[in-house]
Design a protein around this motif. Structure first.
Motif, PDB file in Angstrom:
ATOM      1  N   TYR A  36     133.929  10.285 -14.224  1.00 13.39           N
ATOM      2  CA  TYR A  36     135.305   9.347 -13.654  1.00 13.39           C
ATOM      3  C   TYR A  36     135.174   7.949 -13.518  1.00 13.39           C
ATOM      4  O   TYR A  36     134.302   8.160 -12.102  1.00 13.39           O
ATOM      5  CB  TYR A  36     136.889  10.197 -14.026  1.00 13.39           C
ATOM      6  CG  TYR A  36     137.175  10.782 -14.559  1.00 13.39           C
ATOM      7  CD1 TYR A  36     136.334  11.897 -15.254  1.00 13.39           C
ATOM      8  CD2 TYR A  36     138.803  10.982 -15.529  1.00 13.39           C
ATOM      9  CE1 TYR A  36     137.581  13.585 -16.220  1.00 13.39           C
ATOM     10  CE2 TYR A  36     138.860  11.780 -16.512  1.00 13.39           C
ATOM     11  CZ  TYR A  36     138.488  12.842 -16.732  1.00 13.39           C
ATOM     12  OH  TYR A  36     138.741  13.561 -17.583  1.00 13.39           O
ATOM     13  N   GLN A  38     137.617   5.254 -11.240  1.00 15.20           N
ATOM     14  CA  GLN A  38     138.954   5.000 -10.343  1.00 15.20           C
ATOM     15  C   GLN A  38     139.012   4.112  -9.782  1.00 15.20           C
ATOM     16  O   GLN A  38     138.030   3.655  -8.232  1.00 15.20           O
ATOM     17  CB  GLN A  38     139.594   5.830  -9.085  1.00 15.20           C
ATOM     18  CG  GLN A  38     141.281   6.006  -8.895  1.00 15.20           C
ATOM     19  CD  GLN A  38     141.145   7.488  -8.695  1.00 15.20           C
ATOM     20  OE1 GLN A  38     140.235   7.750  -7.986  1.00 15.20           O
ATOM     21  NE2 GLN A  38     142.654   7.352  -8.981  1.00 15.20           N
ATOM     22  N   LYS A  42     145.221   3.454  -9.455  1.00 13.71           N
ATOM     23  CA  LYS A  42     144.838   3.382 -10.987  1.00 13.71           C
ATOM     24  C   LYS A  42     144.513   5.167 -10.903  1.00 13.71           C
ATOM     25  O   LYS A  42     143.719   5.901 -10.043  1.00 13.71           O
ATOM     26  CB  LYS A  42     144.074   2.723 -11.463  1.00 13.71           C
ATOM     27  CG  LYS A  42     144.158   1.090 -11.441  1.00 13.71           C
ATOM     28  CD  LYS A  42     145.696   0.751 -11.381  1.00 13.71           C
ATOM     29  CE  LYS A  42     145.555  -0.558 -12.081  1.00 13.71           C
ATOM     30  NZ  LYS A  42     146.689  -1.341 -13.243  1.00 13.71           N
ATOM     31  N   GLY A  43     145.097   5.294 -12.232  1.00 10.19           N
ATOM     32  CA  GLY A  43     144.488   7.054 -11.979  1.00 10.19           C
ATOM     33  C   GLY A  43     142.705   6.828 -12.260  1.00 10.19           C
ATOM     34  O   GLY A  43     142.333   5.986 -13.164  1.00 10.19           O
ATOM     35  N   PRO A  44     142.563   7.798 -12.801  1.00  7.34           N
ATOM     36  CA  PRO A  44     141.128   8.362 -12.880  1.00  7.34           C
ATOM     37  C   PRO A  44     140.840   8.029 -14.432  1.00  7.34           C
ATOM     38  O   PRO A  44     141.437   8.272 -15.317  1.00  7.34           O
ATOM     39  CB  PRO A  44     140.141   9.745 -13.147  1.00  7.34           C
ATOM     40  CG  PRO A  44     141.295   9.743 -11.594  1.00  7.34           C
ATOM     41  CD  PRO A  44     142.657   9.338 -11.537  1.00  7.34           C
ATOM     42  N   LEU A  46     137.999   8.126 -17.643  1.00 11.34           N
ATOM     43  CA  LEU A  46     136.861   8.982 -18.219  1.00 11.34           C
ATOM     44  C   LEU A  46     135.712   7.203 -18.522  1.00 11.34           C
ATOM     45  O   LEU A  46     135.886   6.697 -19.364  1.00 11.34           O
ATOM     46  CB  LEU A  46     137.025   9.797 -19.457  1.00 11.34           C
ATOM     47  CG  LEU A  46     135.216   9.965 -19.644  1.00 11.34           C
ATOM     48  CD1 LEU A  46     135.448  11.392 -19.197  1.00 11.34           C
ATOM     49  CD2 LEU A  46     135.769  10.598 -21.461  1.00 11.34           C
ATOM     50  N   PHE A  89     133.790   9.432  -9.627  1.00 16.13           N
ATOM     51  CA  PHE A  89     133.568  10.452  -9.044  1.00 16.13           C
ATOM     52  C   PHE A  89     133.455  11.914  -9.841  1.00 16.13           C
ATOM     53  O   PHE A  89     133.504  11.053 -11.304  1.00 16.13           O
ATOM     54  CB  PHE A  89     135.231  11.205  -9.616  1.00 16.13           C
ATOM     55  CG  PHE A  89     136.307  10.800  -8.297  1.00 16.13           C
ATOM     56  CD1 PHE A  89     137.312   9.921  -8.494  1.00 16.13           C
ATOM     57  CD2 PHE A  89     135.528  11.382  -7.225  1.00 16.13           C
ATOM     58  CE1 PHE A  89     137.751   9.554  -7.378  1.00 16.13           C
ATOM     59  CE2 PHE A  89     136.862  11.152  -6.485  1.00 16.13           C
ATOM     60  CZ  PHE A  89     137.888  10.541  -6.241  1.00 16.13           C
ATOM     61  N   LEU A 100     139.310  21.309 -14.313  1.00 14.74           N
ATOM     62  CA  LEU A 100     138.305  19.966 -14.100  1.00 14.74           C
ATOM     63  C   LEU A 100     138.114  20.580 -12.539  1.00 14.74           C
ATOM     64  O   LEU A 100     139.405  20.258 -11.374  1.00 14.74           O
ATOM     65  CB  LEU A 100     138.467  18.545 -14.078  1.00 14.74           C
ATOM     66  CG  LEU A 100     138.354  18.062 -15.943  1.00 14.74           C
ATOM     67  CD1 LEU A 100     138.610  16.666 -15.766  1.00 14.74           C
ATOM     68  CD2 LEU A 100     136.613  18.095 -16.530  1.00 14.74           C
ATOM     69  N   PHE A 102     136.221  18.616  -9.053  1.00 10.61           N
ATOM     70  CA  PHE A 102     135.708  16.739  -9.276  1.00 10.61           C
ATOM     71  C   PHE A 102     134.923  16.671  -8.055  1.00 10.61           C
ATOM     72  O   PHE A 102     135.043  17.908  -7.319  1.00 10.61           O
ATOM     73  CB  PHE A 102     136.852  15.955  -9.051  1.00 10.61           C
ATOM     74  CG  PHE A 102     137.542  15.108  -9.953  1.00 10.61           C
ATOM     75  CD1 PHE A 102     138.893  16.442 -10.535  1.00 10.61           C
ATOM     76  CD2 PHE A 102     137.377  14.672 -10.665  1.00 10.61           C
ATOM     77  CE1 PHE A 102     138.772  15.689 -11.641  1.00 10.61           C
ATOM     78  CE2 PHE A 102     137.808  14.053 -11.668  1.00 10.61           C
ATOM     79  CZ  PHE A 102     138.875  14.832 -12.167  1.00 10.61           C
ATOM     80  N   GLY A 103     133.723  16.039  -8.233  1.00  8.42           N
ATOM     81  CA  GLY A 103     133.358  15.932  -6.270  1.00  8.42           C
ATOM     82  C   GLY A 103     133.941  15.204  -5.704  1.00  8.42           C
ATOM     83  O   GLY A 103     135.413  14.524  -5.953  1.00  8.42           O
ATOM     84  N   GLU A 104     133.515  14.638  -4.585  1.00 10.58           N
ATOM     85  CA  GLU A 104     134.537  14.176  -3.681  1.00 10.58           C
ATOM     86  C   GLU A 104     134.502  12.324  -3.874  1.00 10.58           C
ATOM     87  O   GLU A 104     135.039  11.510  -2.962  1.00 10.58           O
ATOM     88  CB  GLU A 104     133.786  14.057  -1.998  1.00 10.58           C
ATOM     89  CG  GLU A 104     134.262  15.978  -1.752  1.00 10.58           C
ATOM     90  CD  GLU A 104     133.265  15.952  -0.049  1.00 10.58           C
ATOM     91  OE1 GLU A 104     133.770  16.994  -0.042  1.00 10.58           O
ATOM     92  OE2 GLU A 104     132.244  15.703  -0.150  1.00 10.58           O
TER      93      GLU A 104
ATOM     94  N   TYR B  35     147.123  17.470 -11.050  1.00 12.37           N
ATOM     95  CA  TYR B  35     146.178  17.608  -9.983  1.00 12.37           C
ATOM     96  C   TYR B  35     147.114  16.745  -8.998  1.00 12.37           C
ATOM     97  O   TYR B  35     148.138  15.738  -8.988  1.00 12.37           O
ATOM     98  CB  TYR B  35     145.219  16.655 -11.051  1.00 12.37           C
ATOM     99  CG  TYR B  35     144.098  16.947 -11.479  1.00 12.37           C
ATOM    100  CD1 TYR B  35     144.365  16.654 -13.000  1.00 12.37           C
ATOM    101  CD2 TYR B  35     142.745  18.232 -11.115  1.00 12.37           C
ATOM    102  CE1 TYR B  35     144.008  17.540 -13.674  1.00 12.37           C
ATOM    103  CE2 TYR B  35     141.592  18.977 -12.672  1.00 12.37           C
ATOM    104  CZ  TYR B  35     142.678  18.665 -13.226  1.00 12.37           C
ATOM    105  OH  TYR B  35     141.960  18.944 -14.619  1.00 12.37           O
ATOM    106  N   GLY B 107     146.743   9.671 -16.178  1.00 11.50           N
ATOM    107  CA  GLY B 107     147.747   8.572 -16.026  1.00 11.50           C
ATOM    108  C   GLY B 107     147.900   8.005 -14.838  1.00 11.50           C
ATOM    109  O   GLY B 107     146.495   8.247 -13.748  1.00 11.50           O
TER     110      GLY B 107
END
Lengths: 112, 115
Positions: A36, A38, A42-44, A46, A89, A100, A102-104, B35, B107
């Motif tokens: 992802y 980001q 904003k949101g992540p 894909l 990410f 999901l 996620f990595g850092e 999340y 979102g």
């Protein structure tokens, strides 16, 4: 316990260069690996994803390389552009799972 | 815009107050996720719904947190008696699960600051 480890934390690349971000996982039940992107506030979003039945997937300038035996996967951004400057990410998911992991994150800066 | 929408985008509250966030998923998506993301970290799973059923909750989701998805459409996340440690970005994602495969679309998030 960090199930997906990502490196480096930050990366500075010159325009036109190759950006490489690495991730490693421990859970052998993971079988879906998305990346992802980001931007601040904003949101992540894909970018690209891979399943372990292939060792590489390419979409435009973005390539995922996957090494199942080493439990590692990486994102390569070819011909990096200033507009690619963002936080990236890696993530992983089990087939039977939902969440999901996620990595850092890696903060990428592409200098003009 | 047919993406995932979240409201409000920003919320500042005082410690001890209750807050509620809303998420509208992509139309026809049957899964909806929440999340939490703190500064400099990746998102951490809180909970998810398949249609109106809440199927999984993370240990991160304390008793002060409750989520609902009435009628399997939009979802709300409520935090009661907020604490400073609740300050974070709360992200919603939706997906269409089909043949056990899905892609989660996120979102823009709701940024919460607890004073």
């Amino acid at each position: 316990q960090q199930q997906v480890k990502q490196s480096p934390q930050s990366l500075i690349v010159q325009k036109g260069g190759i950006s490489i971000i690495n991730c490693a996982y421990e859970n052998t039940a993971f079988d879906y690996f998305p990346w992802y992107q980001q931007f601040p506030g904003k949101g992540p979003a894909l970018l690209i994803a891979i399943r372990p039945d292939v060792s590489e997937k390419k979409e435009g300038r973005f390539t995922i390389s996957f090494n199942k035996s080493a439990k590692q996967f990486s994102l390569h951004i070819m011909d990096s552009q200033p507009g690619d400057s963002a936080t990236y990410f890696c993530a992983a998911k089990e087939t039977s799972g939902s969440r999901l992991t996620f990595g850092e994150g890696t903060q990428l800066t592409v200098n003009p | 815009d047919t993406g995932v929408s979240q409201n409000p985008r920003h919320k500042i509250t005082k410690r001890g107050q209750n807050v509620t966030f809303r998420c509208d998923p992509i139309s026809e998506h049957n899964r909806l996720y929440w999340y939490r993301q703190t500064l400099g970290q990746g998102p951490e799973f809180l909970t998810y719904f398949q249609n109106e059923a809440q199927l999984e909750k993370s240990r991160l989701l304390s008793d002060r947190f409750s989520a609902e998805r009435p009628k399997g459409s939009f979802s709300t996340l409520e935090i009661q008696r907020t604490e400073q440690g609740d300050s974070a970005m709360y992200l919603c994602a939706s997906s269409l699960i089909r043949l056990n495969q899905e892609t989660q679309y996120f979102g823009p998030g709701t940024r919460l600051l607890v004073l």
